[in-house]
Design a protein around this motif. Structure first.
Motif, PDB file in Angstrom:
ATOM      1  N   ALA A   7       5.730  35.705  61.916  1.00  0.00           N
ATOM      2  CA  ALA A   7       4.323  36.038  61.793  1.00  0.00           C
ATOM      3  C   ALA A   7       4.259  34.581  62.957  1.00  0.00           C
ATOM      4  CB  ALA A   7       4.066  34.591  60.817  1.00  0.00           C
ATOM      5  N   LYS A   8       3.213  35.449  63.548  1.00  0.00           N
ATOM      6  CA  LYS A   8       2.620  34.582  64.624  1.00  0.00           C
ATOM      7  C   LYS A   8       2.890  32.761  64.937  1.00  0.00           C
ATOM      8  CE  LYS A   8      -0.931  33.615  67.848  1.00  0.00           C
ATOM      9  NZ  LYS A   8      -0.453  32.290  68.488  1.00  0.00           N
ATOM     10  N   ASP A   9       4.012  32.906  65.940  1.00  0.00           N
ATOM     11  CA  ASP A   9       5.064  31.440  66.398  1.00  0.00           C
ATOM     12  C   ASP A   9       6.180  30.803  65.165  1.00  0.00           C
ATOM     13  OD1 ASP A   9       3.420  31.234  68.938  1.00  0.00           O
ATOM     14  OD2 ASP A   9       1.955  30.358  67.568  1.00  0.00           O
ATOM     15  N   ILE A  10       6.202  31.730  64.156  1.00  0.00           N
ATOM     16  CA  ILE A  10       7.079  31.004  62.978  1.00  0.00           C
ATOM     17  C   ILE A  10       8.712  32.419  63.373  1.00  0.00           C
ATOM     18  CG2 ILE A  10       7.778  31.505  61.533  1.00  0.00           C
ATOM     19  CD1 ILE A  10       5.044  30.866  60.343  1.00  0.00           C
ATOM     20  N   PHE A  11       9.991  31.940  63.927  1.00  0.00           N
ATOM     21  CA  PHE A  11      10.892  32.892  64.055  1.00  0.00           C
ATOM     22  C   PHE A  11      12.251  32.467  62.820  1.00  0.00           C
ATOM     23  CE2 PHE A  11       8.202  31.927  68.171  1.00  0.00           C
ATOM     24  CZ  PHE A  11       8.751  33.263  68.326  1.00  0.00           C
ATOM     25  N   TRP A  12      12.734  33.046  62.686  1.00  0.00           N
ATOM     26  CA  TRP A  12      14.153  33.140  62.300  1.00  0.00           C
ATOM     27  C   TRP A  12      14.998  32.693  63.234  1.00  0.00           C
ATOM     28  CZ3 TRP A  12      19.014  34.696  63.353  1.00  0.00           C
ATOM     29  CH2 TRP A  12      20.100  34.641  62.132  1.00  0.00           C
ATOM     30  N   VAL A  13      15.922  31.354  62.801  1.00  0.00           N
ATOM     31  CA  VAL A  13      16.969  31.168  63.754  1.00  0.00           C
ATOM     32  C   VAL A  13      18.406  30.867  62.933  1.00  0.00           C
ATOM     33  CG1 VAL A  13      14.885  30.146  65.690  1.00  0.00           C
ATOM     34  CG2 VAL A  13      15.317  28.557  63.686  1.00  0.00           C
ATOM     35  N   GLY A  14      18.909  31.946  62.068  1.00  0.00           N
ATOM     36  CA  GLY A  14      19.628  30.968  62.017  1.00  0.00           C
ATOM     37  C   GLY A  14      21.045  31.910  61.882  1.00  0.00           C
ATOM     38  N   LYS A  15      22.019  31.979  60.687  1.00  0.00           N
ATOM     39  CA  LYS A  15      23.584  32.607  61.680  1.00  0.00           C
ATOM     40  C   LYS A  15      23.742  33.156  60.440  1.00  0.00           C
ATOM     41  CE  LYS A  15      27.654  32.585  62.259  1.00  0.00           C
ATOM     42  NZ  LYS A  15      28.703  33.618  64.296  1.00  0.00           N
ATOM     43  N   ILE A  16      24.403  34.841  60.832  1.00  0.00           N
ATOM     44  CA  ILE A  16      24.670  35.849  59.926  1.00  0.00           C
ATOM     45  C   ILE A  16      26.343  35.332  59.834  1.00  0.00           C
ATOM     46  CG2 ILE A  16      25.084  37.945  59.832  1.00  0.00           C
ATOM     47  CD1 ILE A  16      22.707  38.375  61.303  1.00  0.00           C
ATOM     48  N   ASP A  17      27.261  35.139  58.923  1.00  0.00           N
ATOM     49  CA  ASP A  17      28.091  34.372  58.521  1.00  0.00           C
ATOM     50  C   ASP A  17      28.585  36.508  57.390  1.00  0.00           C
ATOM     51  OD1 ASP A  17      30.857  34.458  57.767  1.00  0.00           O
ATOM     52  OD2 ASP A  17      29.998  32.159  57.173  1.00  0.00           O
ATOM     53  N   ASP A  18      29.360  37.617  58.242  1.00  0.00           N
ATOM     54  CA  ASP A  18      30.097  38.793  57.364  1.00  0.00           C
ATOM     55  C   ASP A  18      31.125  38.862  57.443  1.00  0.00           C
ATOM     56  OD1 ASP A  18      31.468  38.725  60.219  1.00  0.00           O
ATOM     57  OD2 ASP A  18      29.668  40.671  60.940  1.00  0.00           O
ATOM     58  N   ARG A  19      31.919  37.883  56.767  1.00  0.00           N
ATOM     59  CA  ARG A  19      33.224  37.631  56.242  1.00  0.00           C
ATOM     60  C   ARG A  19      33.269  37.514  55.296  1.00  0.00           C
ATOM     61  NH1 ARG A  19      34.635  31.638  58.589  1.00  0.00           N
ATOM     62  NH2 ARG A  19      32.257  31.227  57.581  1.00  0.00           N
ATOM     63  N   GLU A  20      34.331  37.568  54.468  1.00  0.00           N
ATOM     64  CA  GLU A  20      34.055  37.010  53.076  1.00  0.00           C
ATOM     65  C   GLU A  20      34.395  35.762  52.914  1.00  0.00           C
ATOM     66  OE1 GLU A  20      37.683  39.083  51.187  1.00  0.00           O
ATOM     67  OE2 GLU A  20      36.513  41.158  51.294  1.00  0.00           O
ATOM     68  N   VAL A  21      33.508  35.265  52.401  1.00  0.00           N
ATOM     69  CA  VAL A  21      32.887  33.787  52.212  1.00  0.00           C
ATOM     70  C   VAL A  21      32.820  33.049  51.052  1.00  0.00           C
ATOM     71  CG1 VAL A  21      31.299  31.889  52.808  1.00  0.00           C
ATOM     72  CG2 VAL A  21      31.168  33.861  54.424  1.00  0.00           C
ATOM     73  N   PRO A  22      34.018  32.257  50.851  1.00  0.00           N
ATOM     74  CA  PRO A  22      34.358  31.563  50.070  1.00  0.00           C
ATOM     75  C   PRO A  22      33.282  30.432  49.827  1.00  0.00           C
ATOM     76  CG  PRO A  22      35.499  30.125  51.628  1.00  0.00           C
ATOM     77  CD  PRO A  22      35.064  31.780  52.165  1.00  0.00           C
ATOM     78  N   PHE A  23      32.392  30.351  48.602  1.00  0.00           N
ATOM     79  CA  PHE A  23      31.071  29.485  47.882  1.00  0.00           C
ATOM     80  C   PHE A  23      31.183  29.322  46.597  1.00  0.00           C
ATOM     81  CE2 PHE A  23      26.816  29.429  47.577  1.00  0.00           C
ATOM     82  CZ  PHE A  23      26.413  28.032  48.766  1.00  0.00           C
ATOM     83  N   HIS A  24      31.104  28.091  46.291  1.00  0.00           N
ATOM     84  CA  HIS A  24      31.240  27.809  44.663  1.00  0.00           C
ATOM     85  C   HIS A  24      32.325  28.593  44.422  1.00  0.00           C
ATOM     86  CE1 HIS A  24      26.745  26.354  44.531  1.00  0.00           C
ATOM     87  NE2 HIS A  24      27.120  25.842  46.212  1.00  0.00           N
ATOM     88  N   ARG A  25      33.367  28.031  44.822  1.00  0.00           N
ATOM     89  CA  ARG A  25      34.410  29.058  43.751  1.00  0.00           C
ATOM     90  C   ARG A  25      34.086  30.774  43.649  1.00  0.00           C
ATOM     91  NH1 ARG A  25      38.346  26.046  42.756  1.00  0.00           N
ATOM     92  NH2 ARG A  25      39.143  27.387  40.927  1.00  0.00           N
ATOM     93  N   LEU A  26      33.493  30.967  44.670  1.00  0.00           N
ATOM     94  CA  LEU A  26      33.921  32.950  44.897  1.00  0.00           C
ATOM     95  C   LEU A  26      33.543  33.863  45.773  1.00  0.00           C
ATOM     96  CD1 LEU A  26      29.494  33.091  43.131  1.00  0.00           C
ATOM     97  CD2 LEU A  26      32.254  33.093  41.535  1.00  0.00           C
ATOM     98  N   ILE A  27      34.185  34.164  46.031  1.00  0.00           N
ATOM     99  CA  ILE A  27      34.343  34.897  47.043  1.00  0.00           C
ATOM    100  C   ILE A  27      33.250  35.798  47.599  1.00  0.00           C
ATOM    101  CG2 ILE A  27      36.096  36.461  48.725  1.00  0.00           C
ATOM    102  CD1 ILE A  27      37.030  33.793  48.473  1.00  0.00           C
ATOM    103  N   LEU A  28      32.628  35.379  48.501  1.00  0.00           N
ATOM    104  CA  LEU A  28      31.275  36.306  48.358  1.00  0.00           C
ATOM    105  C   LEU A  28      31.680  37.296  50.003  1.00  0.00           C
ATOM    106  CD1 LEU A  28      28.518  33.599  49.487  1.00  0.00           C
ATOM    107  CD2 LEU A  28      29.159  34.706  47.688  1.00  0.00           C
TER     108      LEU A  28
END
Length: 409
Positions: A7-28
């Motif tokens: 929206a006006k003056d609101i921007f996404w500033v994150g990170k895309i992690d397109d690996r197979e990510v280990p997370f909470h004992r899962l593989i994303l």
């Protein structure tokens, strides 16, 4: 990377992690994103950060949109390092920024990122913050999925920043769900089942909080931003977290010295009955053993408790526990509880006996490993008579078992 504007003056500033990510004992397998947001208002504000691994990269990208020294507020909805991990790097570049979070989160963030000298603004449920041209409203959503969690709502733009809630684990090239090129519902439900479902009881707090908010966009911390069919996704959470099973029974058996363990048993019964679960309570020293065993056969969950005397259980409980080892209790949930004064060995002795049955015996270790919850404890141990925070501990454990009985994925 091109600017991503919500929206006006609101921007996404994150990170895309397109690996197979280990997370909470899962593989994303589809990866994930760590979504953070910049509100370029008169008092520039960042909402959440990224995973600890990408802190420097996060600040470098953010610096393309704003001089970090201009940032006045950093909102941290949830302290888990995949959300707050970029805080240390950002705080170093934004020395005058005030960190906004719940009271419980303050010490966690100070200890995790050595921020003891930083200025914190503690917000409570319903508080608002004027950031110059936009107003943020905060709602506490404890245990979704940790105790300090809150959500942030931008009143003027009607955007909800709910952190883990309403997320998906997908590292897509498109940022908005309506541009994904496919129906994300399966990914949305998959995330709910993996991360939120163990905390389903607390979804009710979320649903109640949303009733007073006009949400036109949901900007979560993982995966796609939702700007169409908002009510569909809110309704999915309400449906997925609803009780799905009826007619469950719990048998609670105890022995006691000065009625402290009896009070625990009675409080357990109260909590289960409040959840529409039939609960039967027996004093093993006063009830017929055959009657108790028959109740256990019919029960879906069994709680066994004792006071501690000379490092052991008391009364006739051990005779009953020996009988349980001979029974087929497959599919039942088992849990130990008890009170103590000087020491509390009785609950551990009961736990040992229960572990010799084929019940699904609850333990703190199992709860932490499967849900990340640190407020649920098994066995349930209370020193002296149960009151105040100890009653809350009993309630947490009882409601955890109630949720296991009442829900099914």
């Amino acid at each position: 990377m091109n600017e991503v504007m919500l929206a006006k003056d609101i921007f996404w500033v994150g990170k895309i992690d397109d690996r197979e990510v280990p997370f909470h004992r899962l593989i994303l397998a589809k990866g994930t994103t760590y979504n953070a947001y910049l509100l370029k208002t008169e008092k520039p504000t960042v909402i959440d950060t990224v995973d600890l691994e990408f802190g420097r990269e996060f600040v470098e990208y953010l610096s393309e949109l704003i001089d970090p020294k201009e940032i006045q507020y950093i909102v941290i909805n949830h302290t888990e390092p995949d959300h707050s991990g970029g805080l240390a790097a950002l705080a170093g570049r934004a020395p005058d920024a005030t960190i906004v979070c719940t009271e419980i989160a303050v010490n966690e963030l100070k200890e995790m990122y050595k921020l003891h000298s930083r200025n914190f603004l503690v917000v409570k449920d319903g508080d608002t913050l004027d950031i110059g041209g936009k107003t943020l409203k905060f709602k506490e959503t404890p245990y979704l999925h940790t105790e300090e969690t809150m959500i942030t709502y931008c009143i003027e733009d009607k955007i909800l920043f709910p952190c883990d809630i309403f997320s998906t684990h997908v590292a897509g090239k498109e940022f908005f769900a309506d541009e994904a090129g496919y129906d994300i519902t399966e990914d949305f439900i998959g995330y709910y089942n993996a991360i939120i479902h163990p905390h389903r009881r607390y979804v009710r707090t979320l649903i109640n909080a949303l009733e007073e908010l006009d949400v036109q966009m949901i900007a979560p911390s993982h995966g796609y931003i939702l700007r169409n069919d908002i009510q569909k996704y809110i309704d999915l959470y309400a449906t997925l977290s609803a009780d799905t099973v009826e007619g469950k029974k719990v048998t609670i058996v105890y022995t006691t010295i000065r009625n402290s363990t009896k009070k625990i048993a009675e409080y357990l019964k109260k909590i289960f009955e409040e959840n529409n679960i039939q609960a039967s309570v027996f004093n093993a020293d006063k009830s017929d053993q055959a009657e108790i065993l028959e109740s256990i056969k019919e029960a879906d969950a069994v709680f066994i408790g004792s006071s501690t005397k000379y490092a052991d259980m008391i009364g006739n409980l051990e005779d009953l526990l020996k009988e349980l080892k001979k029974m087929d209790l497959q599919g039942k949930i088992g849990a130990a509880f008890g009170s103590y004064g000087w020491s509390g060995e009785a609950t551990e002795v009961i736990q040992d006996y229960l572990n010799q049955t084929n019940m699904d015996v609850q333990s703190t270790s199992h709860v932490i490993k499967t849900t990340g919850m640190t407020h649920v404890e098994f066995p349930v141990r209370v020193r002296f008579a149960p009151k105040d925070d100890q009653l809350k501990k009993i309630e947490h454990s009882a409601t955890y078992v109630a949720d296991l009985l009442l829900s099914a994925i």
